[in-house]
Design a protein around this motif. Structure first.
Motif, PDB file in Angstrom:
ATOM      1  N   ASP A 153      53.946  40.653  53.473  1.00 38.90           N
ATOM      2  CA  ASP A 153      52.895  41.427  52.695  1.00 38.90           C
ATOM      3  C   ASP A 153      51.767  42.379  54.365  1.00 38.90           C
ATOM      4  O   ASP A 153      51.712  41.127  55.278  1.00 38.90           O
ATOM      5  CB  ASP A 153      51.183  40.665  51.844  1.00 38.90           C
ATOM      6  CG  ASP A 153      52.434  40.246  50.773  1.00 38.90           C
ATOM      7  OD1 ASP A 153      52.922  41.296  50.390  1.00 38.90           O
ATOM      8  OD2 ASP A 153      51.017  38.775  50.315  1.00 38.90           O
ATOM      9  N   SER A 169      53.544  45.816  49.793  1.00 33.74           N
ATOM     10  CA  SER A 169      53.904  44.082  50.005  1.00 33.74           C
ATOM     11  C   SER A 169      55.414  44.636  49.515  1.00 33.74           C
ATOM     12  O   SER A 169      55.698  45.556  48.599  1.00 33.74           O
ATOM     13  CB  SER A 169      52.883  44.312  48.137  1.00 33.74           C
ATOM     14  OG  SER A 169      53.578  42.670  47.470  1.00 33.74           O
ATOM     15  N   ASN A 201      47.406  47.456  40.208  1.00 29.97           N
ATOM     16  CA  ASN A 201      47.140  46.497  40.512  1.00 29.97           C
ATOM     17  C   ASN A 201      46.059  46.847  41.691  1.00 29.97           C
ATOM     18  O   ASN A 201      45.848  45.791  42.389  1.00 29.97           O
ATOM     19  CB  ASN A 201      48.194  45.360  41.287  1.00 29.97           C
ATOM     20  CG  ASN A 201      49.608  44.950  40.164  1.00 29.97           C
ATOM     21  OD1 ASN A 201      49.016  44.565  38.751  1.00 29.97           O
ATOM     22  ND2 ASN A 201      51.010  45.217  40.277  1.00 29.97           N
ATOM     23  N   VAL A 205      44.558  43.997  44.750  1.00 32.55           N
ATOM     24  CA  VAL A 205      45.739  43.875  45.565  1.00 32.55           C
ATOM     25  C   VAL A 205      44.297  44.037  46.962  1.00 32.55           C
ATOM     26  O   VAL A 205      44.397  43.866  47.764  1.00 32.55           O
ATOM     27  CB  VAL A 205      46.675  45.636  46.251  1.00 32.55           C
ATOM     28  CG1 VAL A 205      47.251  45.191  47.507  1.00 32.55           C
ATOM     29  CG2 VAL A 205      47.632  44.700  45.353  1.00 32.55           C
TER      30      VAL A 205
END
Length: 222
Positions: A153, A169, A201, A205
């Motif tokens: 990441d 990611s 997400n 995140v």
């Protein structure tokens, strides 16, 4: 006499009919004018809405382009190497642990920062102040399981606000396709993400990015 009366009545009726027609015509003209005005107003509103949407889209596109430019500049700076000459510093943290059903997992965290603006400008920063500490711009987190990289990441932060600007990611697991996601933010607002389905997400995140930044800030203050 009767004929004349009838004629006069007919003329009156004709005059009344003409008057009614004139009224109806004027009314129709007014209605038409109002309709045209209303239509023009609707068209104007529609055009303004479209233009505003395009301008907003273009504005976001410009912000995304700026983020990409900042990201590319950061990567180039890292490739040049961590040194005082490049005004780039890196703190590396390595943690090793065993995870059930996975085995030996090694996590490597790199925290990239630059000197405070005062140092760049040539003026000494005052110890004990926020300006004294380096500005954290970039964090990478890599997890390796049994010597094979599983996740990687990247977190890019805005230099002024310290807020997450970009998150990348990468996930790679045996017998599964590689997963890549990119998120572009502005002050907590999602500008764009790839793929589109990854939008679900966006909050998680962003929360993880802020957690890494908070941890990095604590280390930076040591």
């Amino acid at each position: 006499m009767t004929w004349c009366m009838i004629t006069m009545q007919t003329r009156k009726n004709m005059s009344a009919t003409s008057h009614v027609r004139k009224l109806l015509y004027n009314f129709a003209v007014k209605i038409s004018a109002r309709t045209m005005k209303h239509t023009r107003n609707l068209m104007l509103i529609l055009m303004l809405t479209i233009v505003t949407s395009v301008l907003a889209s273009n504005d976001d596109d410009n912000k995304i382009a700026d983020i990409r430019q900042a990201y590319d500049a950061m990567k180039q700076l890292i490739e040049r190497g961590v040194s005082m000459e490049n005004l780039l510093y890196c703190t590396t943290i390595t943690n090793c642990s065993t995870v059930p059903a996975i085995g030996w997992v090694t996590r490597t965290i790199n925290i990239y920062s630059i000197p405070p603006d005062e140092d760049i400008d040539g003026d000494a920063a005052i110890p004990g102040t926020a300006e004294y500490h380096n500005i954290i711009l970039f964090i990478t987190v890599s997890d390796e399981a049994n010597g094979i990289q599983r996740t990687y990441d990247e977190y890019l932060f805005d230099r002024k606000s310290g807020q997450p600007a970009f998150v990348y990611s990468h996930e790679s697991y045996p017998d599964e396709p590689v997963k890549e996601c990119r998120y572009y933010y502005e002050k907590g607002r999602l500008l764009h993400c790839m793929p589109e389905m990854a939008k679900i997400n966006k909050k998680g995140v962003l929360r993880v990015a802020k957690q890494w930044k908070s941890m990095a800030d604590e280390i930076n203050l040591m």
